[in-house]
Design an enzyme around this catalytic site. Structure first.
Site, PDB file in Angstrom:
ATOM      1  N   LYS A   1      13.263 -15.359  -8.978  1.00  0.00           N
ATOM      2  CA  LYS A   1      12.498 -14.537  -9.581  1.00  0.00           C
ATOM      3  C   LYS A   1      11.606 -14.856 -10.520  1.00  0.00           C
ATOM      4  O   LYS A   1      11.791 -16.308 -11.685  1.00  0.00           O
ATOM      5  CB  LYS A   1      13.659 -13.595 -10.329  1.00  0.00           C
ATOM      6  CG  LYS A   1      12.708 -11.995 -10.914  1.00  0.00           C
ATOM      7  CD  LYS A   1      13.875 -10.996 -11.682  1.00  0.00           C
ATOM      8  CE  LYS A   1      13.199 -10.569 -13.053  1.00  0.00           C
ATOM      9  NZ  LYS A   1      14.646  -9.717 -13.283  1.00  0.00           N
TER      10      LYS A   1
ATOM     11  N   LYS B   1     -15.518  -3.129  13.301  1.00  0.00           N
ATOM     12  CA  LYS B   1     -13.773  -3.344  14.118  1.00  0.00           C
ATOM     13  C   LYS B   1     -14.194  -3.164  15.592  1.00  0.00           C
ATOM     14  O   LYS B   1     -13.289  -3.633  16.424  1.00  0.00           O
ATOM     15  CB  LYS B   1     -13.387  -2.712  13.068  1.00  0.00           C
ATOM     16  CG  LYS B   1     -12.530  -2.373  11.841  1.00  0.00           C
ATOM     17  CD  LYS B   1     -11.573  -2.756  11.582  1.00  0.00           C
ATOM     18  CE  LYS B   1     -11.414  -2.648   9.808  1.00  0.00           C
ATOM     19  NZ  LYS B   1     -10.423  -2.795   9.133  1.00  0.00           N
TER      20      LYS B   1
ATOM     21  N   PHE C   1      -7.751   3.664  12.259  1.00  0.00           N
ATOM     22  CA  PHE C   1      -7.706   4.881  11.139  1.00  0.00           C
ATOM     23  C   PHE C   1      -8.125   4.376   9.432  1.00  0.00           C
ATOM     24  O   PHE C   1      -7.859   3.169   8.754  1.00  0.00           O
ATOM     25  CB  PHE C   1      -5.886   5.028  10.100  1.00  0.00           C
ATOM     26  CG  PHE C   1      -5.515   6.334  11.364  1.00  0.00           C
ATOM     27  CD1 PHE C   1      -5.088   5.817  12.734  1.00  0.00           C
ATOM     28  CD2 PHE C   1      -5.075   7.233  10.686  1.00  0.00           C
ATOM     29  CE1 PHE C   1      -4.638   7.130  13.150  1.00  0.00           C
ATOM     30  CE2 PHE C   1      -4.967   8.587  11.510  1.00  0.00           C
ATOM     31  CZ  PHE C   1      -4.878   8.737  13.111  1.00  0.00           C
TER      32      PHE C   1
ATOM     33  N   ASN D   1       0.966  -1.477   0.178  1.00  0.00           N
ATOM     34  CA  ASN D   1       0.038  -0.273   0.214  1.00  0.00           C
ATOM     35  C   ASN D   1       1.030   1.217   0.124  1.00  0.00           C
ATOM     36  O   ASN D   1       1.796   1.294   0.449  1.00  0.00           O
ATOM     37  CB  ASN D   1      -0.529  -0.056   1.298  1.00  0.00           C
ATOM     38  CG  ASN D   1      -2.476  -0.512   1.026  1.00  0.00           C
ATOM     39  OD1 ASN D   1      -2.134  -1.710   0.186  1.00  0.00           O
ATOM     40  ND2 ASN D   1      -2.599  -0.588   2.571  1.00  0.00           N
TER      41      ASN D   1
ATOM     42  N   LYS E   1     -16.523   0.968   9.265  1.00  0.00           N
ATOM     43  CA  LYS E   1     -15.247   0.703  10.054  1.00  0.00           C
ATOM     44  C   LYS E   1     -15.670   0.412  10.940  1.00  0.00           C
ATOM     45  O   LYS E   1     -14.990  -0.245  12.030  1.00  0.00           O
ATOM     46  CB  LYS E   1     -14.132   1.460   9.255  1.00  0.00           C
ATOM     47  CG  LYS E   1     -13.499   0.502   8.988  1.00  0.00           C
ATOM     48  CD  LYS E   1     -12.722   0.820   7.791  1.00  0.00           C
ATOM     49  CE  LYS E   1     -12.644   0.757   6.417  1.00  0.00           C
ATOM     50  NZ  LYS E   1     -12.017   1.578   5.196  1.00  0.00           N
TER      51      LYS E   1
ATOM     52  N   PRO F   1      -4.902 -11.085   7.774  1.00  0.00           N
ATOM     53  CA  PRO F   1      -5.890 -10.777   9.242  1.00  0.00           C
ATOM     54  C   PRO F   1      -5.555  -9.750   9.230  1.00  0.00           C
ATOM     55  O   PRO F   1      -5.132  -8.891   9.000  1.00  0.00           O
ATOM     56  CB  PRO F   1      -4.681 -11.716   9.980  1.00  0.00           C
ATOM     57  CG  PRO F   1      -2.848 -11.776   9.301  1.00  0.00           C
ATOM     58  CD  PRO F   1      -3.223 -11.572   8.215  1.00  0.00           C
ATOM     59  N   ASP F   2      -6.878  -9.719   9.574  1.00  0.00           N
ATOM     60  CA  ASP F   2      -7.351  -7.671  10.253  1.00  0.00           C
ATOM     61  C   ASP F   2      -6.893  -7.728  11.512  1.00  0.00           C
ATOM     62  O   ASP F   2      -7.143  -8.076  12.406  1.00  0.00           O
ATOM     63  CB  ASP F   2      -8.866  -7.875  10.684  1.00  0.00           C
ATOM     64  CG  ASP F   2      -8.462  -6.287  10.201  1.00  0.00           C
ATOM     65  OD1 ASP F   2      -8.474  -5.542  11.128  1.00  0.00           O
ATOM     66  OD2 ASP F   2      -9.574  -5.380   9.156  1.00  0.00           O
TER      67      ASP F   2
ATOM     68  N   ASP G   1      -4.224  -5.915   2.389  1.00  0.00           N
ATOM     69  CA  ASP G   1      -5.138  -6.781   2.789  1.00  0.00           C
ATOM     70  C   ASP G   1      -4.807  -7.933   2.506  1.00  0.00           C
ATOM     71  O   ASP G   1      -5.531  -8.995   2.877  1.00  0.00           O
ATOM     72  CB  ASP G   1      -6.521  -6.116   2.155  1.00  0.00           C
ATOM     73  CG  ASP G   1      -6.984  -5.300   2.808  1.00  0.00           C
ATOM     74  OD1 ASP G   1      -6.814  -4.539   4.472  1.00  0.00           O
ATOM     75  OD2 ASP G   1      -7.447  -3.615   1.835  1.00  0.00           O
TER      76      ASP G   1
HETATM   77  O1  C5P Z   1     -10.480  -2.342   6.544  1.00  0.00           O
HETATM   78  P1  C5P Z   1      -8.536  -0.880   6.759  1.00  0.00           P
HETATM   79  O2  C5P Z   1      -7.760  -1.410   6.346  1.00  0.00           O
HETATM   80  O3  C5P Z   1      -9.788  -0.002   5.236  1.00  0.00           O
HETATM   81  O4  C5P Z   1      -8.934  -1.131   8.134  1.00  0.00           O
HETATM   82  C1  C5P Z   1      -8.148   0.616   8.328  1.00  0.00           C
HETATM   83  C2  C5P Z   1      -7.581   0.538  10.136  1.00  0.00           C
HETATM   84  O5  C5P Z   1      -7.627  -1.295  10.179  1.00  0.00           O
HETATM   85  C3  C5P Z   1      -6.883   0.375   9.991  1.00  0.00           C
HETATM   86  O6  C5P Z   1      -6.553   1.341  11.357  1.00  0.00           O
HETATM   87  C4  C5P Z   1      -5.109   0.064  10.282  1.00  0.00           C
HETATM   88  O7  C5P Z   1      -4.139  -0.304  10.298  1.00  0.00           O
HETATM   89  C5  C5P Z   1      -6.378  -1.518  10.476  1.00  0.00           C
HETATM   90  N1  C5P Z   1      -6.095  -2.790   9.448  1.00  0.00           N
HETATM   91  C6  C5P Z   1      -4.894  -4.288  10.005  1.00  0.00           C
HETATM   92  N2  C5P Z   1      -5.027  -4.838   9.754  1.00  0.00           N
HETATM   93  C7  C5P Z   1      -4.801  -4.918   8.340  1.00  0.00           C
HETATM   94  C8  C5P Z   1      -6.433  -4.125   7.433  1.00  0.00           C
HETATM   95  C9  C5P Z   1      -6.372  -3.153   8.274  1.00  0.00           C
HETATM   96  O8  C5P Z   1      -4.992  -3.856  11.458  1.00  0.00           O
HETATM   97  N3  C5P Z   1      -5.259  -6.433   7.665  1.00  0.00           N
END
Ligand code: C5P
Length: 402
Positions: free
Chosen positions: A297, A349, A331, A216, A345, A313-314, A287
């Site tokens: 390569k 979350k 954020f 990103n 969100k 993982p989130d 993501d």
């Molecule tokens: O779902 P999204 O990526 O837009 O959510 C943003 C928030 O979730 C941010 O605070 C980001 O640091 C956190 N996040 C995370 N792990 C992920 C994706 C996002 O902790 N895999």
């Protein structure tokens, strides 16, 4: 907090600005102006040689306060200027600090008003050296600097560059905006004193093969600014950072990671072993990651290439769903429907607070406009430097966190 001006208010804070003999004394006038404009009550004390470079009247006009130059003044009620002037200040900054002045502080001398005030202080002392490069490099100066640093005195600068004498090297006083930022940092209220804050920052990098990957776009500027603001507020800060070119602030613990999995593991470990009170997830976590990473390569062919991605993982959701989660701040960088997406969100979350910003405006920039969403509603922070926004955010968190 003065949110409309974008400057964190430091009204009621008092700074003693010491000026010693050096050409850079003229820059101290600009510094006095910036600090006074930020609401700080600036009390100027000049050495005899400083008065040969700039007139005390300049500082009196800029700060609105009388300027002290002499230990033997009869103006003070009890003739104790050396005590009175440090009793009610929150910090002392000497800028420029000459080699001679640093030597006198190192030796605990009290042979003029400014040196006496530095000795009779009970507040933080900062020195901004400015001198010819050979004076700076001289072992005597370096020895004196070590001595004062060991005594808990902070040194800001000097910078490298062209000097007033025409030579080039180390010894230029730091720019006034840098010194103003250092003063503002010291004077910030200690709203998170002793609180353990865990922050993620920067992007993550997900390898595809030995030389390629997906990421990103994120400079890390906001996350590092939040870490700095939390430190200024007295927090114990652990910073987990994805790849960034920035210099991290001197946090208690810095963990550099590459991928989202690395970041996830580092966060889990930190939360297991340390008592995390506040988790601020600023990182732009990728993501998805490649389902299979090629060690070699991948060779180019004429054919289309299909890349299978699997979700990462989130991290934030993991933390906010713990049985006893820390105070979690997310954020939300969006390209459209900012407010709606951020609120969705926050619910999804389970966050007490989410910070929304427009990705196309904020990414890589030094400034951003933010909207904070919490149970009390939404709070707009108009466009300002990221460090100022971070200070506002920390203030907001400190009032919501219990
Ligand atoms: O779902 P999204 O990526 O837009 O959510 C943003 C928030 O979730 C941010 O605070 C980001 O640091 C956190 N996040 C995370 N792990 C992920 C994706 C996002 O902790 N895999």
């Amino acid at each position: 907090m003065n949110e409309s001006s974008g400057v964190a208010s430091l009204a009621k804070k008092r700074l003693l600005l010491g000026i010693t003999g050096g050409v850079a004394a003229y820059k101290a006038a600009e510094l006095a102006r910036i600090l006074t404009q930020a609401g700080i009550d600036v009390q100027t004390v000049m050495t005899e040689s400083a008065c040969r470079f700039v007139g005390p009247i300049t500082f009196q006009s800029l700060t609105g306060n009388p300027v002290f130059t002499d230990l033997w003044t009869t103006n003070a009620d009890n003739n104790m200027a050396h005590i009175n002037l440090t009793r009610n200040v929150d910090a002392i900054l000497v800028a420029p600090a000459s080699a001679d002045f640093i030597a006198r502080v190192a030796g605990g001398m009290a042979d003029d008003l400014l040196a006496t005030l530095c000795l009779a202080r009970d507040c933080p002392l900062m020195l901004a050296p400015a001198m010819n490069r050979q004076m700076w490099e001289n072992p005597a100066t370096q020895r004196n600097l070590s001595l004062v640093q060991n005594d808990g005195i902070t040194i800001h600068g000097p910078a490298n560059g062209e000097q007033a004498c025409g030579e080039i090297g180390m010894g230029r006083m730091l720019e006034t905006c840098e010194l103003a930022a250092a003063v503002q940092a010291v004077l910030q209220p200690k709203l998170l004193q002793g609180i353990n804050v865990l922050i993620t920052a920067g992007p993550t990098f997900e390898a595809i093969d030995a030389v390629r990957g997906i990421t990103n776009i994120s400079s890390g500027k906001m996350g590092y600014a939040v870490a700095r603001a939390a430190l200024e507020a007295g927090a114990n800060v652990t910073l987990i950072s994805g790849p960034s070119c920035l210099t991290a602030p001197a946090v208690a613990k810095l963990l550099n990671v590459m991928s989202a999995s690395d970041m996830f593991n580092a966060v889990k470990k930190e939360i297991q072993h340390a008592q995390t009170d506040i988790f601020i997830s600023v990182a732009a976590v990728a993501d998805y990651r490649a389902a299979k990473v090629s060690k070699q390569k991948i060779k180019k062919t004429e054919d289309k290439l299909t890349l299978l991605l699997e979700p990462n993982p989130d991290i934030l959701s993991y933390v906010s769903n713990l049985p006893e989660p820390p105070f979690c701040v997310g954020f939300s960088a969006e390209t459209e429907e900012l407010e709606k997406n951020a609120q969705i969100k926050r619910k999804k979350k389970k966050l007490p607070l989410i910070v929304a910003n427009l990705a196309q405006e904020a990414i890589g920039a030094d400034e951003s406009a933010l909207i904070l969403f919490d149970d009390a509603g939404k709070h707009y922070l108009p466009k300002a430097l990221k460090i100022v926004q971070a200070q506002h955010l920390i203030k907001h968190i400190s009032s919501s966190y219990k």
